[in-house]
Structures are given as structure tokens and as C-alpha cells.
Design a protein around this motif. Sequence first.
Motif, PDB file in Angstrom:
ATOM      1  N   ALA A 119      34.030 -84.862 -30.964  1.00 32.91           N
ATOM      2  CA  ALA A 119      35.165 -84.068 -30.482  1.00 32.91           C
ATOM      3  C   ALA A 119      35.606 -84.520 -29.098  1.00 32.91           C
ATOM      4  N   LYS A 120      36.895 -84.733 -28.949  1.00 32.15           N
ATOM      5  CA  LYS A 120      37.451 -85.150 -27.667  1.00 32.15           C
ATOM      6  C   LYS A 120      38.396 -84.094 -27.087  1.00 32.15           C
ATOM      7  N   SER A 121      38.409 -82.932 -27.702  1.00 28.25           N
ATOM      8  CA  SER A 121      39.200 -81.811 -27.197  1.00 28.25           C
ATOM      9  C   SER A 121      38.583 -80.520 -27.703  1.00 28.25           C
ATOM     10  N   ALA A 122      38.979 -79.405 -27.083  1.00 32.18           N
ATOM     11  CA  ALA A 122      38.466 -78.111 -27.528  1.00 32.18           C
ATOM     12  C   ALA A 122      38.871 -77.826 -28.966  1.00 32.18           C
ATOM     13  N   ALA A 123      40.096 -78.189 -29.315  1.00 32.78           N
ATOM     14  CA  ALA A 123      40.587 -77.913 -30.669  1.00 32.78           C
ATOM     15  C   ALA A 123      39.744 -78.606 -31.720  1.00 32.78           C
ATOM     16  N   GLU A 124      39.211 -79.783 -31.400  1.00 31.21           N
ATOM     17  CA  GLU A 124      38.412 -80.542 -32.367  1.00 31.21           C
ATOM     18  C   GLU A 124      37.023 -79.964 -32.566  1.00 31.21           C
ATOM     19  N   LEU A 125      36.670 -78.941 -31.792  1.00 31.75           N
ATOM     20  CA  LEU A 125      35.368 -78.285 -31.958  1.00 31.75           C
ATOM     21  C   LEU A 125      35.385 -77.234 -33.059  1.00 31.75           C
ATOM     22  N   LYS A 126      36.539 -76.802 -33.475  1.00 30.51           N
ATOM     23  CA  LYS A 126      36.629 -75.744 -34.478  1.00 30.51           C
ATOM     24  C   LYS A 126      35.932 -76.169 -35.767  1.00 30.51           C
ATOM     25  N   GLY A 127      35.125 -75.252 -36.296  1.00 30.54           N
ATOM     26  CA  GLY A 127      34.395 -75.506 -37.527  1.00 30.54           C
ATOM     27  C   GLY A 127      33.109 -76.275 -37.340  1.00 30.54           C
TER      28      GLY A 127
END
Length: 331
Positions: A119-127
Motif C-alpha cells: 500500500a502506498k496510500s491510506a486508501a490502498e489499506l482498505k480490506g
Amino acid sequence: MRLLRFLAVVVLMGVGCKRESARGPDDALRLGFFPNITHAQALVGNAEGAFASEPGVGKLEVKQFNAGPAAMEALVAGSLDVSYVGTGPSINTFLKAGRELRVIAGAVNGGAVLVTRTAKSAAELKGKKLATPQLGNTQDIALRYWLKQQGIETNLDGTGDLQIVPLSNSDILVQYLRGGIEGAWVPEPWGTRMLLEPGGGGQVLVDEKSLWPGGRYPTTVVVTTRKAIETQRPRIVALLRAHVKLTERWEQEPEAFATAVNAAFGQLTKKPLKPPILQGAFSRLEPSLDPVGSALAAAARHAQELHFIPASDISGLVDLSLLEEARRARD
């Protein structure tokens, strides 16, 4: 469960006060710390005898702990006089145990990071699955508050936009290297180990210092109790003189001090850090006698917003009068 813990601490506090009042000047001054490099001054001071040899300390008994709650329970119960500890346990104990605790000096600033594999952003941490060293500890609160600021929901029951699991730092490293978790918010040297150990890699998605004014936030502080100050003040001031000397040494000779910390760490754990990991970890740590009261107050507010503590008023927690005495004695 929280009510039961609170009542247990209150009971222990009462027992501790009786035990403390019965102690005499010939009894040992009892110092607690953890075998962590974020307790750098304690590691070196213990290994080299700096605390025990400081005039005025007298007989010294050193006790090791592996978790903040255990050390704070011992402190409030009266079986410990002074301890190095993280900010989360300090704030929790102050608020839940009759405001008995006192932060009397800073020790270490910085050194906490969120490392992620992909993950390179907070959004990419979802799930995905993340880890922290303990539910409600300093890093757990920092992660959950940061995620909240990013609009990402986390719940204590495991529901929400992602899962956060509590694991010991060593288990976090194992799970990360095996691919069992996406990442973790951890103190050093664990962040650097996640990046550099074989099978690791990834990136520092968040260096916590980027979230604080001037990049300054306390990781380790020195604490005692009101009762200990009343009965042991001169000896605690003497102990702080040694702490000041160790902190100044770190400031003046950072590479040599890091080497001394690693030697002491290796003696206790039988696993000294490899030079690249030691260098990477210490690049994020800063010696500081200032406990950064504004950051402590902000951390308390964050914990309250996340419903880990019932209130966030920590006025009276910080007492730097003993540190000022120790510094005057150095001048």
C-alpha cells in the motif's frame, strides 16, 4: 473489563501507599525499564552502572518489564519507584489511578512508523490487515487516529474498512516477513527490521514525526508517583542527574552512544542489532529531556476520541521540578 482493571489498580495503589510508607532510607531505590532501544538511556545506564554509581542514589534495584501496563501496575502498587515507559501507559495510569503518576522527564522522541508491503496510500489499506503491538497502546492509538483522519473506519470488534490485530513486536515481524499482514505501526527498531530483514521490504507509509508540530513527540518518558516524590525526592533527583548525563552523551556522541545501546541490548536479549538496522533505527530516534507536554495532551485527546479513556484532562501529569533540580546540580 475496564472497570475491573480500574478497581484493581486502585486497590493496588492503596496497598502500595502502605508499603511505601514503611520503607526506610536504607531500602533500595527501584528503577524499571524495558529491554528496548527506545529505552536507550536506561539500557546504557544499567549496563555501565551509571545509575548505581551516581552520588545520592544509594542502593539501587533494577527491574525489567516487557509491557507498559505491568510496569505501571508495579509503580502504582508501590513495588517500583521510577520507570522508563511509553506515553500511552503513562496517560492511562494517571487518569485511571487517582492521578497519582508524574512524568518527571523526557527520554526519547520519535521512532514510530507505519511500514506497508504494497500500500502506498491510506486508501490502498482498505480490506487489508494491519498490526500494532497492543490494543490501546501508544502505536495502536496513533494508527487508529491517523486512519480516522483519512476517513477510514476501524472498530474494536474487527469490523470496519480494515482489520487491526494486536501482536507482540516480534510476532509482527514474523507475520510481516511471512506475508500474513500488510503492515504495522511499530516503534524502532521493528520498523527498520521489517524493511531490511530478508523477506521484508516495502516502504514507510507514515513516519509519525510528520504528524506532529516540529516533528517532536515523546516515545519514552521517565515517571514516578507523588508518594515516591514525597519519600524519595533527593534520590530520584540523583537518578535524574545520571539520566541527564546519559542524554547529553547521546546528543554529543550519537554514533558511539548507539553502539553502547546495542551492546547493552545484546547483553539482555542475546540478539544485538545488525549495523544497518541499528543505524536505520537510530536515524529516527532523538534524545530529549523535554517530555513535550503539548504532545502528551494531544495524545490524551486522541485516546479519548477513540474511546480508550474516559477523559483527556492530564493537567498535573508533568512535574519537571525534579529535573530542574538535577540540572542545577550539573551546572
